[in-house]
Design an enzyme around this catalytic site. Structure first.
Site, PDB file in Angstrom:
ATOM      1  N   SER A   9      55.578 -26.575  72.265  1.00 25.23           N
ATOM      2  CA  SER A   9      56.348 -25.862  73.287  1.00 25.23           C
ATOM      3  C   SER A   9      56.067 -24.372  73.264  1.00 25.23           C
ATOM      4  O   SER A   9      56.435 -23.660  74.191  1.00 25.23           O
ATOM      5  CB  SER A   9      57.845 -26.093  73.060  1.00 25.23           C
ATOM      6  N   ASP A  13      59.669 -24.146  66.107  1.00 22.57           N
ATOM      7  CA  ASP A  13      59.619 -25.425  65.407  1.00 22.57           C
ATOM      8  C   ASP A  13      58.265 -26.129  65.541  1.00 22.57           C
ATOM      9  O   ASP A  13      57.686 -26.579  64.545  1.00 22.57           O
ATOM     10  CB  ASP A  13      60.744 -26.334  65.899  1.00 22.57           C
ATOM     11  N   CYS A 104      63.748 -37.428  79.082  1.00 22.57           N
ATOM     12  CA  CYS A 104      62.457 -36.760  78.856  1.00 22.57           C
ATOM     13  C   CYS A 104      61.833 -37.211  77.545  1.00 22.57           C
ATOM     14  O   CYS A 104      60.628 -37.468  77.473  1.00 22.57           O
ATOM     15  CB  CYS A 104      62.647 -35.247  78.867  1.00 22.57           C
ATOM     16  N   GLY A 128      58.182 -31.131  66.910  1.00 26.46           N
ATOM     17  CA  GLY A 128      58.968 -30.248  66.058  1.00 26.46           C
ATOM     18  C   GLY A 128      60.430 -30.620  65.996  1.00 26.46           C
ATOM     19  O   GLY A 128      61.260 -29.783  65.636  1.00 26.46           O
ATOM     20  N   CYS A 200      65.382 -27.321  80.928  1.00 24.26           N
ATOM     21  CA  CYS A 200      64.168 -26.528  81.138  1.00 24.26           C
ATOM     22  C   CYS A 200      63.878 -26.264  82.607  1.00 24.26           C
ATOM     23  O   CYS A 200      63.451 -25.172  82.975  1.00 24.26           O
ATOM     24  CB  CYS A 200      62.971 -27.193  80.463  1.00 24.26           C
TER      25      CYS A 200
END
Length: 362
Positions: A9, A13, A104, A128, A200
């Site tokens: 991303s 993480d 998702c 992550g 998001c």
């Protein structure tokens, strides 16, 4: 060592997960998913800190270059639009409250990513996420993360068993503070990066704005109707999809004869009514759930099972008894009353730290 496709991303993480995989000697390929186009979702692009932002893509590319493995950006806007955004809007229009992260995870971060992994010759995918994963007699068991404050198993209940068999969680034994220290030690430049908590593709965290701007003919699904209290009309609402169970703010009502705060306790799409009540009207001790996915067991015992059930991400959970129902459903009865059990949201079941499975609240 394995060939691993890592979902990146651009955040702390997944960046530390990358460093750990490389340190362990795995052959890593990084991939960042483009899930939406700004012109399609609206909102405030300048303040977008989501996992799918342009800054996130650039940070992921920089980390991959530093650690010496290839990084790709893959366009999944069509799949994401169909599987996640379409589900999100349809659920609100049906008078329920969606959980897009759960959808998702199942359809994009696992199912679609594994298709990409196959195309690239990768045996595993890695993320992550903070969650523990172990193999127990050939069945993959998810359990709470070492960092209870960051545990993400609630949002992973719907991931298919065959997909978990090809999953790695490099962070599963670490806490968030430890991950920040590792980011500094590896020189990733991520240790002070802020996290994103909003949906998001709703970059301004205003789902009502999102529905108004993105749903064609929204006025057909969200027309003005009645606020109903004790069977009587006390005002008019803007459209059922714009309200959620437990909502108190933003109702735009003043009822002198009812001085106590009013809450949304029900949504009736058939009669286009938003049902109001007191806080105590939000209390219930049972629910049914559909679209069940089990993690720990092949099936729930017919006699039922004692579990701890969570009805939202930040919920600590409560003791309950679950029994299977026909049609891939189950019934949960809590030992104590729970507040604002919300149709459309997820219920996740735990046995100790182990995730038994979950479903969508009816």
């Amino acid at each position: 060592m394995a060939k691993v496709l890592l979902g990146m991303s651009g955040g702390l993480d997944s960046s530390v997960a990358a460093a750990l995989l490389v340190a362990e000697g795995h052959d890593v390929i990084g991939m960042t998913i483009k899930t939406y186009k700004y012109e399609d979702v609206g909102g405030n692009k300048a303040h977008d800190t989501s996992c799918c932002s342009l800054d996130g893509i650039n940070d992921a590319r920089r980390v991959a270059a530093k650690l010496g493995f290839p990084h790709y950006v893959t366009d999944m806007t069509e799949e994401f639009g169909r599987e996640v955004i379409g589900y999100f809007t349809d659920t609100y229009l049906a008078g329920q409250t969606p959980n897009p992260c759960v959808r998702c995870n199942r359809e994009i971060k696992w199912a679609a990513m594994l298709r990409k992994a196959d195309a690239l010759g990768c045996e595993f995918i890695a993320t992550g996420h903070y969650a523990n994963l172990r193999d127990e007699n050939g069945r993959m068991i998810l359990s709470r993360a070492a960092d209870s404050a960051k545990d993400q198993t609630y949002a992973l209940w719907s991931v298919r068993q065959e997909h978990l068999k090809r999953t790695m969680f490099p962070l599963q034994h670490y806490t968030k503070p430890e991950v920040r220290l590792m980011a500094e030690r590896y020189g990733l430049g991520m240790e002070h990066k802020h996290e994103s908590y909003e949906i998001c593709f709703v970059t301004d965290n205003d789902y009502r704005r999102f529905l108004r701007e993105t749903v064609p003919d929204i006025e057909e699904f969200a027309t003005a109707g009645d606020f109903v209290l004790d069977g009587k009309t006390i005002g008019h609402h803007d459209g059922v999809p714009f309200y959620t169970i437990g909502q108190r703010k933003g109702l735009g009502l003043s009822v002198p004869s009812h001085p106590a705060p009013l809450y949304v306790t029900g949504l009736d799409v058939v009669n286009n009514e938003v049902i109001l009540g007191d806080d105590e009207d939000l209390l219930a001790n049972e629910l049914t759930a559909h679209s069940v996915n089990l993690i720990k067991y092949d099936a729930l015992p017919e006699a039922g099972l004692c579990v701890r059930a969570k009805i939202r991400y930040k919920d600590e959970g409560a003791e309950a008894f679950v029994t299977p129902l026909p049609g891939n459903r189950f019934h949960v009865r809590f030992e104590e009353m729970r507040r604002a059990i919300t149709p459309g949201q997820s219920v996740a079941l735990y046995e100790g730290d182990d995730l038994v499975g979950g479903g969508i609240i009816e």
